[in-house]
Design an enzyme around this catalytic site. Structure first.
Site, short mmCIF file in Angstrom:
data_model
loop_
_atom_site.label_atom_id
_atom_site.label_comp_id
_atom_site.label_asym_id
_atom_site.label_seq_id
_atom_site.Cartn_x
_atom_site.Cartn_y
_atom_site.Cartn_z
CG ASP A 288 -2.06 -0.93 1.15
OD1 ASP A 288 -2.07 -1.76 0.24
OD2 ASP A 288 -2.96 -0.85 2.02
CG ASP A 289 0.17 3.82 2.35
OD1 ASP A 289 -1.01 3.60 2.01
OD2 ASP A 289 0.52 3.92 3.54
CG HIS A 433 2.23 -0.10 4.36
ND1 HIS A 433 1.88 -1.08 5.29
CD2 HIS A 433 1.16 0.74 4.28
CE1 HIS A 433 0.65 -0.83 5.73
NE2 HIS A 433 0.20 0.26 5.15
#
Length: 475
Positions: A288-289, A433
């Site tokens: 993610d991100d 992440h």
């Protein structure tokens, strides 16, 4: 001859008499048909109004399918009670009572995951319910804690669609036994995570509490608990259930509603947490991100070296500034998903604001790679029902995870691996992440280098989230 002639006349007269009688009888029946029908119909209606209170199953409707899971078993004894009794024995005894009560009700048909002292893998318990297309999975347990003073009933669920069932069962069981009400709680448990229908785990009481154990091991206590569970199941389906056709014989096929989105019918209006247990030992690694110009290339290099495909949930504002990295992700065979524009908490913004976050990201990703992804992951995993419905209407599958590595917080790679080993099951989705972490996510990089060979050695195959969920890669 004369005698024969005289005998014929009476016979002929009798025939005429019989014919006249039949004609007269027919006229009478026809004359009274209307009044007879009018007399019978009110009686039938009256009977209908005073029929049994319990919902009846008509000829073209099936019963609700309930899977009763007696927790633990065989080599896995579960908790050891205050008296030394094993939880697995209590679980089976209570499960059998629940099963017998449900079988007596015409609303239900049942199956049990085990009927004797045997060990059943957790994923197989969920798979049994999935394969049978069950309407609910109820797992029965006794609780445990090192402090014998701890007491109470609690009911666990994993997915949002299980909340109503969990709340009703929690209320009924706590009330029936008089134990402290510890509430309905969300837990990442395998048997609940892999179930594709409302599924709950009822921790009836604490076997390690001497007072509660005495009640739970008694016939009276188990009868009360069993009846409360059955009453709760019945209440849930009366409030939330809908009859399912037993078959399509004689039924007119109703076409599905027309959708402007070609993939809409393939996407369920729910939050996906995992894939199908029956698909075997598959795992989807997700990041993610990103993209991040420092961390993302390192992750991509590791994945490429190991010939692993993963899924990247991308922020729109980062994709705007790093379109080349987004293109590299796609060109190397990975899937991408929408992770909003700026990572707000969707529980704290309006539906219109949420949709703008989603749409702006979709448009930016389309500019970068030429297509719009079919996946959306809400920031923090938070998404209310109204926003879920709105995002589903945008032809997006909402995806969370089963294993949260907590890598963003700076935990060690050793702790990341401990969480993966503890929580990963076939069909699992691992959350990691590729930006917004401490020390440029060095822990994520280190753990990933351990995770891939270890999971390969355990027989796992690595797939993208669309592959895991049997969805197309894009809209």
């Amino acid at each position: 001859m004369i005698k024969r002639s005289k005998r014929k006349k009476p016979v002929k007269g009798i025939y005429i008499f019989i014919v006249l009688f039949i004609v007269l009888l027919g006229i009478k029946l026809v004359w009274h048909t209307g009044s007879s029908a009018a007399k019978l119909i009110p009686n039938l209606a009256e009977k209908s109004e005073t029929s049994a209170v319990a919902p009846s199953i008509s000829a073209n409707q099936s019963k609700y399918r309930i899977v009763i899971d007696a927790g633990h078993g065989g080599k896995d004894p579960g908790a050891t009670g205050a008296s030394g009794a094993f939880e697995k024995e209590f679980n089976l005894s209570l499960a059998e009572r629940v099963n017998e009560l449900l079988k007596q009700d015409p609303m239900f048909e049942t199956r049990m995951t085990r009927t004797d002292d045997r060990f059943v893998e957790l994923e197989n318990r969920a798979a049994a319910a999935n394969d049978w297309n069950a309407d609910a999975l109820i797992s029965i347990h006794g609780n445990t804690y090192q402090d014998p003073a701890i007491a109470g009933t609690e009911t666990l669920y994993r997915h949002d669609d299980s909340i109503p069932l969990a709340q009703i069962l929690q209320e009924r069981v706590a009330e029936a036994l008089g134990f402290p009400d510890r509430g309905a709680k969300q837990e990442h448990l395998v048997v609940l995570s892999l179930a594709q229908m409302p599924a709950v785990l009822v921790e009836v009481g604490y076997l390690t509490n001497p007072k509660e154990e005495k009640t739970l091991l008694s016939d009276k206590g188990q009868d009360l608990a069993a009846q409360a569970i059955v009453d709760g199941i019945k209440e849930y389906f009366e409030k939330n259930g809908s009859r399912k056709p037993a078959g399509d014989e004689g039924l007119e096929e109703v076409p599905p509603p027309v959708s402007l989105n070609r993939n809409h019918s393939q996407i369920e209006n729910k939050i996906y947490f995992d894939g199908l247990a029956k698909d075997g030992k598959q795992v989807a690694l997700t990041f993610d991100d990103g993209p991040d110009k420092i961390v993302t290339p390192k992750i991509l290099d590791i994945l490429k070296e190991n010939k692993i495909k993963a899924t990247f949930f991308i922020l729109g504002n980062r994709a705007k500034t790093q379109p080349d990295l987004v293109r590299r992700i796609v060109e190397e065979g990975h899937a991408i998903g929408n992770h909003s524009w700026s990572h707000p908490n969707f529980d704290q913004i309006s539906v219109d604001q949420a949709l703008k976050e989603v749409e702006d990201t979709q448009a930016t990703l389309e500019d970068a790679v030429g297509f719009r992804p079919i996946l959306f992951r809400p920031p923090y995993g938070a998404l209310s029902k109204d926003k879920l419905d709105a995002i589903h209407q945008q032809d997006l599958a909402v995806v969370n995870w089963t294993v949260d590595t907590m890598d963003w917080s700076g935990v060690s790679s050793k702790e990341i691996m401990r969480l993966v080993r503890k929580e990963l099951k076939p069909g699992g989705i691992v959350l990691q992440h590729t930006a917004n972490g401490k020390n440029h996510l060095a822990n994520t990089i280190e753990a990933l280098q351990q995770m891939i060979p270890e999971l390969k050695a355990e027989g796992y195959s690595f797939v993208t989230v669309p592959e895991l969920l049997h969805l197309p890669d894009s809209q």
